[in-house]
Design a protein around this motif. Structure first.
Motif, short mmCIF file in Angstrom:
data_model
loop_
_atom_site.label_atom_id
_atom_site.label_comp_id
_atom_site.label_asym_id
_atom_site.label_seq_id
_atom_site.Cartn_x
_atom_site.Cartn_y
_atom_site.Cartn_z
N ILE A 161 0.84 -1.20 0.00
CA ILE A 161 0.00 0.00 0.00
C ILE A 161 0.87 1.25 0.00
CG2 ILE A 161 -1.66 1.31 1.38
CD1 ILE A 161 -2.77 -1.43 2.31
N TRP A 162 1.93 1.23 0.78
CA TRP A 162 2.84 2.38 0.84
C TRP A 162 3.56 2.59 -0.49
CZ3 TRP A 162 8.31 2.25 0.53
CH2 TRP A 162 8.93 3.48 0.75
N ALA A 163 3.97 1.48 -1.13
CA ALA A 163 4.77 1.58 -2.34
C ALA A 163 3.94 1.80 -3.60
CB ALA A 163 5.63 0.32 -2.51
N ALA A 164 2.78 1.13 -3.69
CA ALA A 164 2.06 1.15 -4.97
C ALA A 164 0.56 1.33 -4.84
CB ALA A 164 2.35 -0.15 -5.73
N GLY A 165 0.02 1.30 -3.63
CA GLY A 165 -1.42 1.45 -3.47
C GLY A 165 -2.11 0.10 -3.25
N PRO A 166 -3.32 0.12 -2.69
CA PRO A 166 -4.01 -1.13 -2.32
C PRO A 166 -4.39 -1.99 -3.52
CG PRO A 166 -5.45 0.78 -2.01
CD PRO A 166 -4.09 1.31 -2.28
N GLY A 167 -4.56 -1.41 -4.70
CA GLY A 167 -4.94 -2.21 -5.86
C GLY A 167 -3.96 -3.31 -6.16
N TRP A 168 -2.65 -3.03 -5.98
CA TRP A 168 -1.64 -4.05 -6.28
C TRP A 168 -1.70 -5.21 -5.31
CZ3 TRP A 168 0.40 -4.45 -10.78
CH2 TRP A 168 0.54 -3.32 -11.58
N ALA A 169 -2.24 -5.00 -4.11
CA ALA A 169 -2.41 -6.11 -3.17
C ALA A 169 -3.38 -7.13 -3.74
CB ALA A 169 -2.90 -5.59 -1.82
N PHE A 170 -4.44 -6.65 -4.40
CA PHE A 170 -5.41 -7.57 -5.00
C PHE A 170 -4.85 -8.23 -6.26
CE2 PHE A 170 -8.03 -5.07 -2.23
CZ PHE A 170 -8.99 -5.96 -1.79
N VAL A 171 -4.03 -7.52 -7.00
CA VAL A 171 -3.36 -8.14 -8.14
C VAL A 171 -2.45 -9.27 -7.66
CG1 VAL A 171 -1.74 -7.75 -10.04
CG2 VAL A 171 -3.51 -6.06 -9.54
N LEU A 172 -1.75 -9.04 -6.55
CA LEU A 172 -0.90 -10.08 -5.97
C LEU A 172 -1.74 -11.28 -5.54
CD1 LEU A 172 1.79 -11.13 -4.82
CD2 LEU A 172 1.27 -9.91 -2.71
N ASP A 173 -2.90 -11.02 -4.92
CA ASP A 173 -3.76 -12.11 -4.51
C ASP A 173 -4.26 -12.90 -5.72
OD1 ASP A 173 -4.99 -13.62 -2.51
OD2 ASP A 173 -6.87 -12.54 -2.71
N ALA A 174 -4.62 -12.19 -6.79
CA ALA A 174 -5.04 -12.87 -8.01
C ALA A 174 -3.92 -13.76 -8.55
CB ALA A 174 -5.46 -11.84 -9.06
N LEU A 175 -2.70 -13.24 -8.54
CA LEU A 175 -1.56 -14.02 -9.01
C LEU A 175 -1.34 -15.25 -8.14
CD1 LEU A 175 0.90 -14.33 -10.87
CD2 LEU A 175 2.17 -12.86 -9.29
N SER A 176 -1.53 -15.10 -6.82
CA SER A 176 -1.33 -16.24 -5.91
C SER A 176 -2.34 -17.35 -6.20
CB SER A 176 -1.45 -15.77 -4.45
OG SER A 176 -2.79 -15.51 -4.10
N PHE A 177 -3.58 -17.00 -6.54
CA PHE A 177 -4.58 -18.01 -6.89
C PHE A 177 -4.24 -18.66 -8.24
CE2 PHE A 177 -7.62 -15.74 -3.97
CZ PHE A 177 -7.76 -16.80 -3.09
N ALA A 178 -3.70 -17.89 -9.18
CA ALA A 178 -3.30 -18.45 -10.47
C ALA A 178 -2.18 -19.48 -10.28
CB ALA A 178 -2.86 -17.34 -11.41
N VAL A 179 -1.20 -19.14 -9.44
CA VAL A 179 -0.11 -20.07 -9.16
C VAL A 179 -0.65 -21.33 -8.49
CG1 VAL A 179 1.98 -20.41 -7.77
CG2 VAL A 179 1.64 -18.28 -9.04
N SER A 180 -1.56 -21.16 -7.53
CA SER A 180 -2.16 -22.29 -6.84
C SER A 180 -2.89 -23.21 -7.83
CB SER A 180 -3.13 -21.80 -5.76
OG SER A 180 -3.78 -22.88 -5.12
N ALA A 181 -3.68 -22.62 -8.74
CA ALA A 181 -4.41 -23.42 -9.72
C ALA A 181 -3.45 -24.19 -10.62
CB ALA A 181 -5.31 -22.51 -10.56
N LEU A 182 -2.37 -23.55 -11.02
CA LEU A 182 -1.39 -24.21 -11.89
C LEU A 182 -0.76 -25.41 -11.18
CD1 LEU A 182 0.30 -24.26 -14.49
CD2 LEU A 182 1.91 -22.68 -13.37
N LEU A 183 -0.38 -25.24 -9.92
CA LEU A 183 0.24 -26.33 -9.18
C LEU A 183 -0.75 -27.47 -8.93
CD1 LEU A 183 2.31 -24.27 -6.58
CD2 LEU A 183 3.19 -25.51 -8.56
N LEU A 184 -2.00 -27.12 -8.56
CA LEU A 184 -3.00 -28.15 -8.29
C LEU A 184 -3.37 -28.93 -9.55
CD1 LEU A 184 -5.42 -26.25 -5.88
CD2 LEU A 184 -3.85 -28.10 -5.28
#
Length: 411
Positions: A161-184
């Motif tokens: 949030i300090w570096a880039a704003g709260p929106g990037w936190a949700f982009v990171l969460d989206a990426l984490s789910f994509a990685v999880s789906a790929l591994l599963l």
């Protein structure tokens, strides 16, 4: 005994869940700040949170049916992809100049609905990748990474949030789910087919399995009361800490102490195997009465922080032990359904605590609901010791458990 992380399937599952857990740990702080920045309204924040919670509660039993009827791995992959898309929508909205509250609320509702189908897959995935003798360590590892993510998540959210704003936190969460789906998607998980029945028959069958085991449903009542009491503490605790114990720093230290306790309890569960696991774990949960009572009397801050740390250590110990016992005591073809009823009762009790606590505090002061919650949690959790099934239950035997009710194709 082979360490679970030496098993390729569990290793991929562990990495997948670590990825999604870290992303999820970032979101709460980012969501609160993002919505408040965009609207300046706590009511808007409550609306968005409700949009995520209500579909999750309503659809949890159906999620258990789907996870049992179909391959839990496939269900988990689909739900990860749906949640990835939902979080990405929120992230893009927040990165724009004028985020739409309606779009954020709808995306949160879709993510909440997907989580109702994802939550019941957790236990079948572990049971389907690890044999019985390694499940306690496997569950402890899963709990450890989840609790470590909770500890690191707020700091990472603050940095983003300090570096880039709260929106990037949700982009990171989206990426984490994509990685999880790929591994599963590349994991092979054992799956026991379920006879074809109507959805109502599947729901009823799962509930019969729950009712047939007194140790299970009575413990669920205790766990539900615990979650309701936790909601009371989380609602009234900050005000008590700020007004009577020394300020905001006391509450922050209390939460950090609890996060450390959760992590310590998970690590302890990987090494300690009590002979009566459910009895010991439920008695440990009764310790949550201590921080509630200490807050009620405005005890010194170190006592409150220490008591909360110990209470959350008991919770961190219970979670993997409970999962291991459940995986051994229920047949695999009903595991997701009974887990969904567990989550339904636990999550459903929290809104009750959130609603009752401020009303009771306004009428009688904060000490009354805090004391009442302490008494209830002590009675409900320690009271399970009076249940014969809780006292007698030991670790599951090696042979696969049999259904408590006959398995038939008819409803």
């Amino acid at each position: 005994m082979t360490h679970p992380l030496r098993l390729p399937a569990f290793r991929l599952l562990f990495c997948a869940r670590t990825s999604s857990a870290l992303g999820d740990a970032v979101v709460p702080a980012a969501l609160a700040l993002a919505v408040l920045r965009a609207t300046g309204s706590t009511g808007a924040l409550a609306l968005v949170l409700a949009c995520a919670m209500v579909p999750r509660l309503l659809l949890l039993p159906l999620g258990g049916v789907v996870a049992d009827r179909f391959d839990a791995r496939r269900v988990a992959v689909v739900t990860d992809l749906v949640r990835c898309a939902a979080q990405l929508v929120v992230g893009v909205e927040l990165l724009g100049a004028g985020p739409s509250l309606a779009h954020v609320a709808v995306a949160s509702a879709i993510g909440g609905a997907a989580s109702a189908f994802a939550i019941p897959t957790a236990s079948p995935l572990v049971a389907g990748t690890v044999d019985a003798d390694g499940r306690q360590r496997a569950n402890a590892l899963m709990s450890t990474t989840s609790n470590a993510s909770r500890l690191a998540g707020p700091a990472l959210a603050g940095l983003l949030i300090w570096a880039a704003g709260p929106g990037w936190a949700f982009v990171l969460d989206a990426l984490s789910f994509a990685v999880s789906a790929l591994l599963l998607s590349v994991i092979r998980v054992r799956h026991v087919p379920v006879p074809k029945r109507s959805i109502l028959a599947d729901l009823t069958y799962g509930w019969r399995e729950v009712r047939a085991r007194d140790w299970y449903w009575t413990s669920l009542v205790g766990h539900g009361v615990w979650n309701g009491a936790a909601a009371v503490l989380m609602t009234l605790g900050p005000a008590v800490a700020v007004d009577r114990l020394g300020g905001e720093a006391v509450w922050v230290l209390t939460l950090q102490g609890g996060a450390i306790g959760l992590l310590a309890g998970s690590l302890l569960a990987a090494r300690v195997r009590p002979r009566r696991p459910v009895l010991v774990a439920n008695l440990g949960l009764a310790m949550y009465a201590a921080p509630l009572l200490l807050l009620a009397v405005a005890a010194p801050a170190p006592a409150v922080i220490g008591a909360y740390c110990l209470a959350l250590t008991a919770l961190g110990f219970l979670n993997p032990v409970w999962e291991t016992v459940v995986q051994g005591q229920f047949p695999p073809q009903v595991l997701a359904r009974v887990s969904s009823y567990d989550w339904l009762l636990s999550l459903g009790a929290m809104p009750v605590g959130y609603a009752v606590a401020p009303v009771a505090a306004q009428a009688w002061g904060a000490a009354a609901p805090l004391t009442g919650a302490a008494v209830l949690v002590a009675l409900a959790c320690a009271g399970t010791a009076a249940v014969p099934g809780v006292r007698r239950l030991t670790w599951p035997a090696t042979p696969a458990p049999q259904p408590a009710t006959p398995v038939t194709a008819a409803g």
